[in-house]
Design an enzyme around this catalytic site. Structure first.
Site, PDB file in Angstrom:
ATOM      1  N   GLU A   1      56.458  46.721  52.306  1.00  0.00           N
ATOM      2  CA  GLU A   1      57.050  47.083  51.019  1.00  0.00           C
ATOM      3  C   GLU A   1      57.070  45.869  50.086  1.00  0.00           C
ATOM      4  O   GLU A   1      57.424  44.764  50.492  1.00  0.00           O
ATOM      5  CB  GLU A   1      58.478  47.575  51.269  1.00  0.00           C
ATOM      6  CG  GLU A   1      59.273  47.950  50.032  1.00  0.00           C
ATOM      7  CD  GLU A   1      60.681  48.413  50.375  1.00  0.00           C
ATOM      8  OE1 GLU A   1      61.315  49.040  49.509  1.00  0.00           O
ATOM      9  OE2 GLU A   1      61.135  48.160  51.511  1.00  0.00           O
TER      10      GLU A   1
ATOM     11  N   LYS B   1      58.175  55.110  45.809  1.00  0.00           N
ATOM     12  CA  LYS B   1      59.247  55.296  46.790  1.00  0.00           C
ATOM     13  C   LYS B   1      60.181  56.400  46.327  1.00  0.00           C
ATOM     14  O   LYS B   1      60.560  56.475  45.158  1.00  0.00           O
ATOM     15  CB  LYS B   1      60.004  53.973  46.970  1.00  0.00           C
ATOM     16  CG  LYS B   1      61.040  53.964  48.092  1.00  0.00           C
ATOM     17  CD  LYS B   1      61.609  52.560  48.275  1.00  0.00           C
ATOM     18  CE  LYS B   1      62.592  52.467  49.428  1.00  0.00           C
ATOM     19  NZ  LYS B   1      63.086  51.097  49.635  1.00  0.00           N
TER      20      LYS B   1
ATOM     21  N   CYS C   1      59.729  52.460  53.361  1.00  0.00           N
ATOM     22  CA  CYS C   1      61.005  52.028  53.956  1.00  0.00           C
ATOM     23  C   CYS C   1      62.018  53.170  54.074  1.00  0.00           C
ATOM     24  O   CYS C   1      61.908  54.016  54.939  1.00  0.00           O
ATOM     25  CB  CYS C   1      61.570  50.839  53.184  1.00  0.00           C
ATOM     26  SG  CYS C   1      62.678  49.800  54.191  1.00  0.00           S
TER      27      CYS C   1
END
Length: 586
Positions: free
Chosen positions: A41, A116, A160
């Site tokens: 990330e 994300k 994540c």
């Protein structure tokens, strides 16, 4: 299809250097026949970039850098690279100006960008401050290269936190959206997760259980890549993993080090298989919690020094267990030749303080310098004599010793450009058993998230094969040695008792009633609560604390200093006693 897991150690803000690290990993992956390389990330800018993300020039430079990187990658390799990406509709829709994203680089171009979905705002995370959430499932189709019967693989992309919302694993859903379920419904063959997941002790066990559960539940293989290295107070342990659709571990990257792993996705079985080179790495996890925390702290010191431009460190050596552990960590991180220990005895120092410190220094191979503070104590007494006339010696005189030592250490740091390491542990930081502008001086608080009982445990672990920490340092009663015959337990409960109360209060956030119910006396619990409350102003002025627990003093601890809220058992009786002491300075 071969997939490379690039566990890299980025430096926050070093766009050029991080691009170089990614490119080096990509070239190595290509030489091993990889079709796809995964990076962590925000791998291009490093995690966490914090308020650098608010600078438009930083975002623009990142965009230029990822375009340049795409052109330099091996032509037969597809890459996923973490970036912060402009939100072009932000102003019109009242949204955040950027996304936390993954760029798909292929054939010299930025082919696609994935955003994300889930933005954490707990503990050290504050992603909602900067990012807008993505609003749809992320996936792409990749063909295997270099074979006539090329087949395609449908790959789901998560970043994540996107993977951390499995209701059946956690027993609850933290977000309304579940990106994994959406990808499974979309029919992907494989899920990848690109992470920057900070280290806490035993977290890897939880990660692997969660990832295994997810894979087994949905019958889909998962590849997880994690950042490694220290960035400020956060340490990233790496330990990237791949699991097959039965939830079985296929590969685990090395802990606390950079690594490149290759796994194979078999298009016939629609599952992951280990590459031959990976078979040795699966069992490389650390054997004990002490070993794990030690490795984390060594990496944290090493990277903090390197990334801040320090090559040498200095610290005060008292002959006590805390400074002994910090000096051993520093020697392992920077090399013993790059660590200087300053011995600063006072008239109240015991004879073994100097001899124990000297023996320690010899054991670990660091240099030392002895600076007696007795003359300086006399000078302070002379200067303050008239003002202090008619008063009794007490905390002011005791803390002068610590502040003299702090001044000397800062002088050495300034003169020679050494990083000053402070040596206080978490137990002391919690209850304020430390002196502002004295032993709290420093550029990094190495063990301020390590309770005193754990300090002893790690020292014993270090001595498992041969003596590193002199036995007398471990066995003698701990003491600040600021007055005759002083020991810590003159002011504090036994550390076994104190640390259990602090773990319940600070980490588990239990109420005072719960702590008493666990077997502690009301008087001691109330005392500890008062000490923790009134020491908040000290913690606010402490150096960055290397985080190794799930509740460290730093970004994840945001308590008010001036407050009338009481944690005590009887609030109506305890508010006054807590708040009346909350401004005490030491």
């Amino acid at each position: 299809m071969k997939i490379a897991i690039a566990q890299i150690n980025p430096t926050v803000g070093d766009l050029t250097g991080n691009a170089k690290r990614i490119l080096e990993a990509a070239r190595q992956a290509s030489s091993l026949g990889a079709d796809l390389i995964l990076t962590p990330e925000l791998s291009l800018c490093g995690y966490p970039p914090r308020d650098l993300l608010m600078r438009p020039s930083f975002i623009q430079k990142m965009k230029q850098q990822v375009t340049d990187l795409a052109q330099k990658l091996p032509p037969d390799l597809t890459a996923l690279v973490g970036i912060a990406e402009d939100n072009s509709t932000a102003e019109n829709k009242g949204e955040k100006p950027i996304f936390n994203s993954m760029a798909l680089l292929q054939s010299g171009q930025v082919k696609e960008i994935f955003h994300k979905r889930l933005l954490p705002t707990y503990d050290v995370f504050d992603e909602d401050r900067y990012f807008e959430s993505g609003n749809h499932a992320n996936s792409f189709v990749l063909s295997t290269n270099g074979v006539e019967d090329s087949k395609t693989v449908h790959i789901g992309v998560t970043i994540c936190e996107d993977l951390w919302n499995n209701e059946s694993f956690w027993g609850k859903r933290a977000y309304s959206v579940n990106p994994t379920q959406e990808l499974v419904a979309k029919g992907v063959d494989l899920i990848v997760n690109l992470s920057a997941s900070p280290y806490i002790c035993n977290k890897q066990v939880l990660r692997e259980q969660m990832i295994s559960h997810e894979a087994k539940q949905h019958q889909i293989p998962i590849v997880y890549v994690n950042q490694v290295g220290g960035n400020d107070d956060l340490i990233f342990d790496g330990q990237s993993v791949a699991v097959d659709k039965q939830g079985e571990l296929v590969s685990r990257a090395i802990a606390f080090n950079t690594d490149l792993q290759i796994v194979t996705f078999d298009t016939a079985t629609q599952d992951l298989q280990p590459a031959t080179a990976n078979t040795q790495s699966i069992n490389l996890s650390l054997e004990t919690e002490d070993a794990e925390i030690w490795a984390a702290l060594v990496l944290g010191v090493k990277d903090y020094a390197r990334k801040c431009g320090f090559s040498k460190a200095v610290l005060g050596l008292s002959g006590g267990v805390d400074s002994a552990l910090v000096s051993a960590i520093a020697a392992a991180a920077l090399g013993p030749q790059n660590v200087l220990g300053i011995l600063m005895p006072s008239p109240y120092s015991s004879g073994h303080s100097v001899t124990d410190a000297e023996k320690l220094a010899k054991n670990i191979g660091i240099n030392t310098q002895l600076l007696s503070i007795a003359p300086l104590m006399g000078d302070y007494d002379t200067v303050l004599a008239d003002l202090f006339t008619g008063t009794e010696d007490g905390v002011a005189e005791e803390n002068l010793q610590s502040r003299i030592r702090g001044n000397l250490l800062m002088a050495v740091s300034n003169k020679f450009g050494h990083l000053l390491l402070s040596t206080g542990n978490k137990s002391e930081m919690a209850v304020g058993y430390c002196t502002l502008y004295g032993d709290m001086n420093g550029g990094l608080a190495v063990i301020a998230d390590v309770p005193k009982t754990r300090v002893y445990s790690i020292c014993r672990w270090l001595n498992r094969h041969q003596e590193v920490i002199p036995e007398n340092i471990i066995t003698k009663p701990p003491s600040a040695e600021l007055k005759p015959d002083q020991v810590d337990q003159d002011s504090l409960p036994d550390y076994d008792v104190l640390d259990d109360i602090l773990e319940r209060l600070v980490q588990k956030q239990q109420s005072a009633d719960d702590i008493v119910a666990a077997g502690h006396t009301i008087e001691i619990v109330e005392k500890v609560i008062r000490l923790v409350t009134r020491a908040e102003f000290k913690r606010r002025q402490a150096p960055p604390v290397l985080k190794v627990t799930d509740r460290a003093f730093g970004m994840g601890w945001r308590m008010p200093i001036a407050s009338r809220w009481s944690l005590a058992i009887s609030p109506s009786k305890s508010v006054e006693s807590v708040s009346s002491e909350s401004v005490a300075v030491s």
